[in-house]
Design a protein around this motif. Sequence first.
Motif, short mmCIF file in Angstrom:
data_model
loop_
_atom_site.label_atom_id
_atom_site.label_comp_id
_atom_site.label_asym_id
_atom_site.label_seq_id
_atom_site.Cartn_x
_atom_site.Cartn_y
_atom_site.Cartn_z
N THR A 242 0.85 -1.19 0.00
CA THR A 242 0.00 0.00 0.00
C THR A 242 0.88 1.24 0.00
OG1 THR A 242 -1.74 -1.13 1.24
CG2 THR A 242 -1.81 1.27 1.20
N GLU A 291 -4.30 -6.05 -8.03
CA GLU A 291 -5.26 -5.96 -6.94
C GLU A 291 -4.59 -6.01 -5.57
OE1 GLU A 291 -8.01 -9.13 -7.26
OE2 GLU A 291 -6.51 -10.72 -7.05
N GLN A 294 -2.52 -1.13 -3.27
CA GLN A 294 -3.47 -0.07 -3.00
C GLN A 294 -2.75 1.26 -2.96
OE1 GLN A 294 -5.17 -1.57 0.77
NE2 GLN A 294 -7.11 -1.77 -0.32
N ARG A 295 -3.48 2.34 -3.23
CA ARG A 295 -2.90 3.68 -3.26
C ARG A 295 -3.85 4.66 -2.58
NH1 ARG A 295 -3.22 0.69 -7.51
NH2 ARG A 295 -1.36 0.12 -8.73
N TYR A 296 -3.29 5.47 -1.70
CA TYR A 296 -4.08 6.50 -1.02
C TYR A 296 -3.32 7.81 -1.03
CZ TYR A 296 -6.91 2.76 1.10
OH TYR A 296 -7.73 1.67 1.31
N MET A 331 -8.77 7.28 -1.79
CA MET A 331 -8.25 6.06 -2.39
C MET A 331 -8.15 6.25 -3.90
SD MET A 331 -9.63 2.14 -2.03
CE MET A 331 -8.63 0.78 -2.61
N SER A 333 -8.10 4.51 -7.27
CA SER A 333 -8.39 3.22 -7.91
C SER A 333 -7.56 3.07 -9.17
CB SER A 333 -9.88 3.10 -8.23
OG SER A 333 -10.25 4.05 -9.21
#
Length: 364
Positions: A242, A291, A294-296, A331, A333
């Motif tokens: 992440t 999948e 993740q990226r925030y 987030m 996507s």
Amino acid sequence: MVLPASAASSNQTWQRVHIGSGGGYDFPLYANHDLQQPLPLVREVILVQHGVQRNGDDYFAEAMTLLQAAGRNNEEVLIIAPNFPAKADLAKGFTDLPLWSSAGWSGGDYAVSGSAYELSSMRVYDDLLTMLTQKKQFPALKKITVAGHSGGGQLVQRYAVLNQVDETVRQHGIALSYIVANPSSFLYFTAERPSEHGFVNYDTSLCPAYDQYRYGMQAMVAYAHQISGAAAFERYRQRKVTYLAGTADNDPQHRVLDKSCGAEAEGATRLARARNYWQYEQHLAGARSLEQHQRYEVIDVGHNQSKMFGSQCGSQLLFGVPRADGAACRMISSDNNTNQQASTDRPAQTNTTGTMSNPAATPP
């Protein structure tokens, strides 16, 4: 084996652990439990990696504050803050221990002195994870999170790419994940770098060594075991990673921002480099799944590990509980606009034809 802690009655006092195969070596870290003892109640371990100041004590103290704020049971969560000492840190009592150059540890370099010969900082992580898989000492452990900010984020991202123990840890029934927050640079798998025309080979007349490690796969650190870029990415995309980027970490002159030409080829600021790298992963993956990644973006937060890990998404990722008073997160996507654009603060660069280009895009 774990040697007696150094005055372990204080949470702010480091412990001396003995890890590694063969004769092993001693290494300093901060932890909320005495690692000399079996810890049958610990179900989760969170490793928090310091940045360029090598201040594991500060990172440990902040992690403990966040743990308390999250309302988690201290008996079930083990916080570990590894500390890679340099010669400047000997006053802290780090004697008879491996020492690294002031920044070399963040890329996986060997220790420059001490009793351990040819000891990569990444091998230290291998040995810590191997210690944590010992059922006799950690019979209930189900989850390990490795988190790093700034220089620590550089180490964690490269370790997530290059280590060969991830799958072994998961075979022990332990979920392993990595959190990479606000690093100055990322490890690229090909000679391509971002431009307004997509990803193209960077102009070596501007930066002859731009694709050498720690930015690319040439002249790799010994720990990498000569893995190819294609093989490294295929393995990496299947690991749970992440990324966190502060939207205010956008100062191209930040005092500890890597301003080398290899880093500048990735973008002008940490935020730009993060956004570009997310897009780059999509470029490499093509139709293959990302999948596990993740990226925030953490809204209105700059280069501040406390606010990044204390944000709503940071607290959720680290402790499983969102922090109501933490900074908001967005987030990113895999199919939204942020992954299709580069930041406007990336400097001009040349594409493969040598033509100067200025990326044009509108950040969210």
